[in-house]
Design a protein around this motif. Structure first.
Motif, PDB file in Angstrom:
ATOM      1  N   VAL A  65      26.501  21.636 116.661  1.00  0.00           N
ATOM      2  CA  VAL A  65      26.058  21.001 115.416  1.00  0.00           C
ATOM      3  C   VAL A  65      24.760  21.648 114.925  1.00  0.00           C
ATOM      4  O   VAL A  65      24.625  21.984 113.743  1.00  0.00           O
ATOM      5  CB  VAL A  65      25.866  19.487 115.624  1.00  0.00           C
ATOM      6  CG1 VAL A  65      25.219  18.857 114.387  1.00  0.00           C
ATOM      7  CG2 VAL A  65      27.200  18.814 115.919  1.00  0.00           C
ATOM      8  N   VAL A  66      23.814  21.825 115.839  1.00  0.00           N
ATOM      9  CA  VAL A  66      22.541  22.452 115.477  1.00  0.00           C
ATOM     10  C   VAL A  66      22.776  23.871 114.948  1.00  0.00           C
ATOM     11  O   VAL A  66      22.183  24.287 113.947  1.00  0.00           O
ATOM     12  CB  VAL A  66      21.586  22.476 116.683  1.00  0.00           C
ATOM     13  CG1 VAL A  66      20.349  23.310 116.384  1.00  0.00           C
ATOM     14  CG2 VAL A  66      21.176  21.049 117.057  1.00  0.00           C
ATOM     15  N   ALA A  67      23.650  24.633 115.610  1.00  0.00           N
ATOM     16  CA  ALA A  67      23.931  26.003 115.192  1.00  0.00           C
ATOM     17  C   ALA A  67      24.512  26.052 113.787  1.00  0.00           C
ATOM     18  O   ALA A  67      24.139  26.898 112.970  1.00  0.00           O
ATOM     19  CB  ALA A  67      24.888  26.665 116.183  1.00  0.00           C
ATOM     20  N   ASN A  68      25.422  25.133 113.475  1.00  0.00           N
ATOM     21  CA  ASN A  68      26.010  25.088 112.139  1.00  0.00           C
ATOM     22  C   ASN A  68      24.978  24.731 111.079  1.00  0.00           C
ATOM     23  O   ASN A  68      24.980  25.303 109.984  1.00  0.00           O
ATOM     24  CB  ASN A  68      27.163  24.082 112.108  1.00  0.00           C
ATOM     25  CG  ASN A  68      28.457  24.646 112.643  1.00  0.00           C
ATOM     26  OD1 ASN A  68      29.193  25.335 111.945  1.00  0.00           O
ATOM     27  ND2 ASN A  68      28.748  24.344 113.895  1.00  0.00           N
ATOM     28  N   VAL A  69      24.113  23.784 111.393  1.00  0.00           N
ATOM     29  CA  VAL A  69      23.070  23.384 110.440  1.00  0.00           C
ATOM     30  C   VAL A  69      22.087  24.532 110.205  1.00  0.00           C
ATOM     31  O   VAL A  69      21.709  24.827 109.066  1.00  0.00           O
ATOM     32  CB  VAL A  69      22.333  22.128 110.935  1.00  0.00           C
ATOM     33  CG1 VAL A  69      21.132  21.818 110.044  1.00  0.00           C
ATOM     34  CG2 VAL A  69      23.280  20.928 110.974  1.00  0.00           C
ATOM     35  N   VAL A  70      21.683  25.195 111.288  1.00  0.00           N
ATOM     36  CA  VAL A  70      20.762  26.327 111.158  1.00  0.00           C
ATOM     37  C   VAL A  70      21.386  27.436 110.324  1.00  0.00           C
ATOM     38  O   VAL A  70      20.731  28.035 109.459  1.00  0.00           O
ATOM     39  CB  VAL A  70      20.358  26.854 112.557  1.00  0.00           C
ATOM     40  CG1 VAL A  70      19.617  28.184 112.444  1.00  0.00           C
ATOM     41  CG2 VAL A  70      19.486  25.828 113.274  1.00  0.00           C
ATOM     42  N   MET A  71      22.665  27.717 110.561  1.00  0.00           N
ATOM     43  CA  MET A  71      23.348  28.767 109.794  1.00  0.00           C
ATOM     44  C   MET A  71      23.409  28.406 108.308  1.00  0.00           C
ATOM     45  O   MET A  71      23.307  29.283 107.440  1.00  0.00           O
ATOM     46  CB  MET A  71      24.752  28.986 110.330  1.00  0.00           C
ATOM     47  CG  MET A  71      24.818  29.831 111.589  1.00  0.00           C
ATOM     48  SD  MET A  71      24.040  31.459 111.388  1.00  0.00           S
ATOM     49  CE  MET A  71      24.946  32.114 109.986  1.00  0.00           C
ATOM     50  N   PHE A  72      23.553  27.111 108.016  1.00  0.00           N
ATOM     51  CA  PHE A  72      23.588  26.712 106.605  1.00  0.00           C
ATOM     52  C   PHE A  72      22.233  26.944 105.944  1.00  0.00           C
ATOM     53  O   PHE A  72      22.165  27.423 104.807  1.00  0.00           O
ATOM     54  CB  PHE A  72      23.990  25.241 106.486  1.00  0.00           C
ATOM     55  CG  PHE A  72      24.101  24.764 105.063  1.00  0.00           C
ATOM     56  CD1 PHE A  72      25.170  25.144 104.274  1.00  0.00           C
ATOM     57  CD2 PHE A  72      23.117  23.957 104.504  1.00  0.00           C
ATOM     58  CE1 PHE A  72      25.274  24.724 102.954  1.00  0.00           C
ATOM     59  CE2 PHE A  72      23.203  23.534 103.190  1.00  0.00           C
ATOM     60  CZ  PHE A  72      24.282  23.915 102.411  1.00  0.00           C
ATOM     61  N   PHE A  73      21.151  26.629 106.649  1.00  0.00           N
ATOM     62  CA  PHE A  73      19.817  26.863 106.090  1.00  0.00           C
ATOM     63  C   PHE A  73      19.567  28.363 105.894  1.00  0.00           C
ATOM     64  O   PHE A  73      18.985  28.776 104.880  1.00  0.00           O
ATOM     65  CB  PHE A  73      18.744  26.255 106.995  1.00  0.00           C
ATOM     66  CG  PHE A  73      18.486  24.800 106.743  1.00  0.00           C
ATOM     67  CD1 PHE A  73      17.677  24.392 105.691  1.00  0.00           C
ATOM     68  CD2 PHE A  73      19.059  23.827 107.540  1.00  0.00           C
ATOM     69  CE1 PHE A  73      17.428  23.050 105.439  1.00  0.00           C
ATOM     70  CE2 PHE A  73      18.832  22.481 107.300  1.00  0.00           C
ATOM     71  CZ  PHE A  73      18.010  22.084 106.254  1.00  0.00           C
ATOM     72  N   TRP A 139      31.284  29.285 111.484  1.00  0.00           N
ATOM     73  CA  TRP A 139      29.913  28.787 111.551  1.00  0.00           C
ATOM     74  C   TRP A 139      29.267  28.691 110.160  1.00  0.00           C
ATOM     75  O   TRP A 139      28.077  28.419 110.048  1.00  0.00           O
ATOM     76  CB  TRP A 139      29.075  29.699 112.442  1.00  0.00           C
ATOM     77  CG  TRP A 139      29.708  29.869 113.781  1.00  0.00           C
ATOM     78  CD1 TRP A 139      30.525  30.882 114.188  1.00  0.00           C
ATOM     79  CD2 TRP A 139      29.624  28.971 114.893  1.00  0.00           C
ATOM     80  NE1 TRP A 139      30.943  30.674 115.480  1.00  0.00           N
ATOM     81  CE2 TRP A 139      30.402  29.510 115.937  1.00  0.00           C
ATOM     82  CE3 TRP A 139      28.947  27.766 115.106  1.00  0.00           C
ATOM     83  CZ2 TRP A 139      30.538  28.881 117.176  1.00  0.00           C
ATOM     84  CZ3 TRP A 139      29.082  27.139 116.340  1.00  0.00           C
ATOM     85  CH2 TRP A 139      29.864  27.698 117.350  1.00  0.00           C
ATOM     86  N   LEU A 140      30.064  28.908 109.119  1.00  0.00           N
ATOM     87  CA  LEU A 140      29.566  28.828 107.747  1.00  0.00           C
ATOM     88  C   LEU A 140      30.211  27.658 107.030  1.00  0.00           C
ATOM     89  O   LEU A 140      31.340  27.270 107.351  1.00  0.00           O
ATOM     90  CB  LEU A 140      29.877  30.131 106.994  1.00  0.00           C
ATOM     91  CG  LEU A 140      29.308  31.428 107.583  1.00  0.00           C
ATOM     92  CD1 LEU A 140      29.828  32.633 106.813  1.00  0.00           C
ATOM     93  CD2 LEU A 140      27.783  31.401 107.563  1.00  0.00           C
ATOM     94  N   HIS A 141      29.495  27.111 106.050  1.00  0.00           N
ATOM     95  CA  HIS A 141      30.027  25.997 105.266  1.00  0.00           C
ATOM     96  C   HIS A 141      29.733  26.199 103.784  1.00  0.00           C
ATOM     97  O   HIS A 141      28.729  26.814 103.418  1.00  0.00           O
ATOM     98  CB  HIS A 141      29.458  24.663 105.758  1.00  0.00           C
ATOM     99  CG  HIS A 141      30.025  24.237 107.079  1.00  0.00           C
ATOM    100  ND1 HIS A 141      29.544  24.724 108.281  1.00  0.00           N
ATOM    101  CD2 HIS A 141      31.046  23.400 107.382  1.00  0.00           C
ATOM    102  CE1 HIS A 141      30.246  24.194 109.267  1.00  0.00           C
ATOM    103  NE2 HIS A 141      31.153  23.376 108.756  1.00  0.00           N
ATOM    104  N   GLY A 142      30.628  25.647 102.974  1.00  0.00           N
ATOM    105  CA  GLY A 142      30.537  25.865 101.537  1.00  0.00           C
ATOM    106  C   GLY A 142      29.477  25.040 100.845  1.00  0.00           C
ATOM    107  O   GLY A 142      29.137  25.319  99.694  1.00  0.00           O
ATOM    108  N   SER A 194      37.355  32.190 103.095  1.00  0.00           N
ATOM    109  CA  SER A 194      37.483  30.910 103.775  1.00  0.00           C
ATOM    110  C   SER A 194      36.323  30.728 104.737  1.00  0.00           C
ATOM    111  O   SER A 194      35.940  31.673 105.444  1.00  0.00           O
ATOM    112  CB  SER A 194      38.818  30.839 104.535  1.00  0.00           C
ATOM    113  OG  SER A 194      38.948  29.607 105.221  1.00  0.00           O
ATOM    114  N   VAL A 195      35.747  29.525 104.764  1.00  0.00           N
ATOM    115  CA  VAL A 195      34.659  29.195 105.690  1.00  0.00           C
ATOM    116  C   VAL A 195      34.860  27.772 106.195  1.00  0.00           C
ATOM    117  O   VAL A 195      35.582  26.982 105.589  1.00  0.00           O
ATOM    118  CB  VAL A 195      33.265  29.301 105.031  1.00  0.00           C
ATOM    119  CG1 VAL A 195      32.956  30.729 104.633  1.00  0.00           C
ATOM    120  CG2 VAL A 195      33.163  28.358 103.821  1.00  0.00           C
ATOM    121  N   GLY A 196      34.204  27.460 107.310  1.00  0.00           N
ATOM    122  CA  GLY A 196      34.203  26.083 107.794  1.00  0.00           C
ATOM    123  C   GLY A 196      34.695  25.941 109.221  1.00  0.00           C
ATOM    124  O   GLY A 196      35.422  26.796 109.739  1.00  0.00           O
ATOM    125  N   ALA A 197      34.298  24.839 109.847  1.00  0.00           N
ATOM    126  CA  ALA A 197      34.679  24.541 111.231  1.00  0.00           C
ATOM    127  C   ALA A 197      35.897  23.635 111.306  1.00  0.00           C
ATOM    128  O   ALA A 197      36.208  23.105 112.374  1.00  0.00           O
ATOM    129  CB  ALA A 197      33.499  23.879 111.947  1.00  0.00           C
TER     130      ALA A 197
END
Length: 390
Positions: A65-73, A139-142, A194-197
């Motif tokens: 979860v932390v890794a995904n949030v950091v990647m979004f920032f 690990w990326l989100h839209g 395409s992105v997302g977990a």
């Protein structure tokens, strides 16, 4: 005639305490120094860890979860909307502000930024041999909404599974399922990034279903648990038929996780555990195998299907095969057109003409508009094009 005292029974009791569980016999009599078969059932109480049922400390899922949030920032920092777009949402956030709603309604970066950060682009995988995009896209989100939905789901589903089965098995299950979702998405959706977990999340859902099936005999309220889980899965897959949702990634992740669950989440029988963790000197009249026959059969079949499926999928992808050419109806699995929405998701493109401070964009559909913009950058043109043509 004196009644013969029945032999003492050894029972396993599993206690859900963090840091390990214990088993103990019901009988607590003190035995002689050297137990014999006649006194084997009178062993003292012993406490031994049952590793097959202990509660694991959960750290991997929170780390994901932390890794995904950091990647979004990081993605939003690279995006730098004020510099690369004409207008932004939440401009007070500076370079962390979002693209216009018409370009990205999820409150997130531009498509070009996601491509730079490692979004799944089939052309790059096939023609530039950038296979790692099948992993990096997980690990990326839209946008903020996309990130929150996935991370909350990951915490709800993943924490329980990691607590029950440990970080190694759940970590592998998450990553392989995500890869399976990306692979299926790449085979069927080749015109968009395409992105997302979501593929990995659906893999965890699939694993929960197969875990319930393969460990069927140890559960109470089996039917109720099965129906509840199936209902949740069906609802989530049904949401995937809406436009702009990559349901192929969901289906690919779910199938991967479903078969992986039979491989990774199999539990031994209680009879085998009672033998393995019985106190010294206890002799059993029968030998119980570690796993039931149906568990072994499901393990073998699932492993074969996983190896064959991933091998065939990768070969098809690297050869540039479009799976839609071999399945004329499969596109309905990802989007069902109705009078309320269209399923056409072809990428937008524009012709640009800059004269002085006047920028004229013309969509491939023929729609055009003139903007006042000096020395427009490629990112600005692409953002305006997306807003104009959608």
């Amino acid at each position: 005639m004196m009644a013969q005292e029945p032999p003492k029974e050894i029972q396993i009791r599993v206690h859900s305490r963090r840091g390990g569980n214990t088993i103990h016999p019901v009988d607590a009599e003190t035995p002689p120094p050297l137990p014999s078969p006649a006194t084997a059932n009178q062993s003292p109480v012993v406490y031994r860890e049952v590793k097959h049922f202990k509660k694991w400390f959960t750290w991997l899922i929170p780390s994901f979860v932390v890794a995904n949030v950091v990647m979004f920032f990081i993605t939003m920092y690279v995006n730098d909307c004020p510099k690369n777009s004409v207008s932004c949402v939440a401009g007070f956030l500076g370079r962390f502000s979002f693209q216009p709603f018409k370009e990205n309604p999820l409150l997130g970066p531009s498509s070009s930024t996601l491509q730079k950060m490692g979004a799944l682009d089939v052309n790059k995988v096939v023609h530039r041999h950038q296979g790692w995009l099948l992993i990096t896209c997980m690990w990326l989100h839209g946008g903020v909404f996309h990130l929150l939905a996935n991370m909350l789901s990951l915490l709800v589903i993943g924490l329980r599974l990691e607590q029950e089965f440990g970080f190694v098995r759940i970590g592998l299950l998450y990553l392989i399922s995500g890869f399976g979702g990306s692979l299926m998405s790449a085979l069927f959706i080749q015109d968009n990034i395409s992105v997302g977990a979501s593929g990995a999340l659906f893999g965890l859902l699939g694993a929960m279903l197969s875990e319930l099936i393969t460990n069927w005999t140890i559960y109470a309220n089996k039917v109720a648990a099965l129906l509840t889980l199936v209902f949740i899965i069906v609802i989530n897959l049904a949401v995937g038929i809406l436009p702009h949702v990559d349901n192929f990634a969901h289906i690919g992740g779910f199938l991967s996780g479903f078969f992986l669950g039979f491989v990774f989440l199999i539990r031994p029988q209680f009879g085998w555990l009672s033998q393995r963790y019985a106190p010294p000197g206890y002799f059993s009249t029968s030998t119980t195998p570690k796993f039931k026959i149906y568990q072994c059969i499901l393990w073998v079949i699932s492993l074969i299907l996983l190896i064959v499926g991933f091998t065939v999928g990768l070969v098809m992808l690297l050869r540039g095969v479009d799976a839609n050419d071999h399945c004329s109806w499969c596109h309905y699995l990802s989007c069902v057109p109705t009078s309320m929405w269209s399923c056409k998701t072809h990428p937008v493109s524009c012709l640009s003409d800059q004269i002085g401070d006047q920028l004229t964009l013309t969509c491939s559909s023929g729609k055009n508009r003139t903007y006042t913009l000096v020395n427009a950058t490629t990112s600005q043109i692409q953002g305006l094009c997306t807003q104009l043509c959608r």
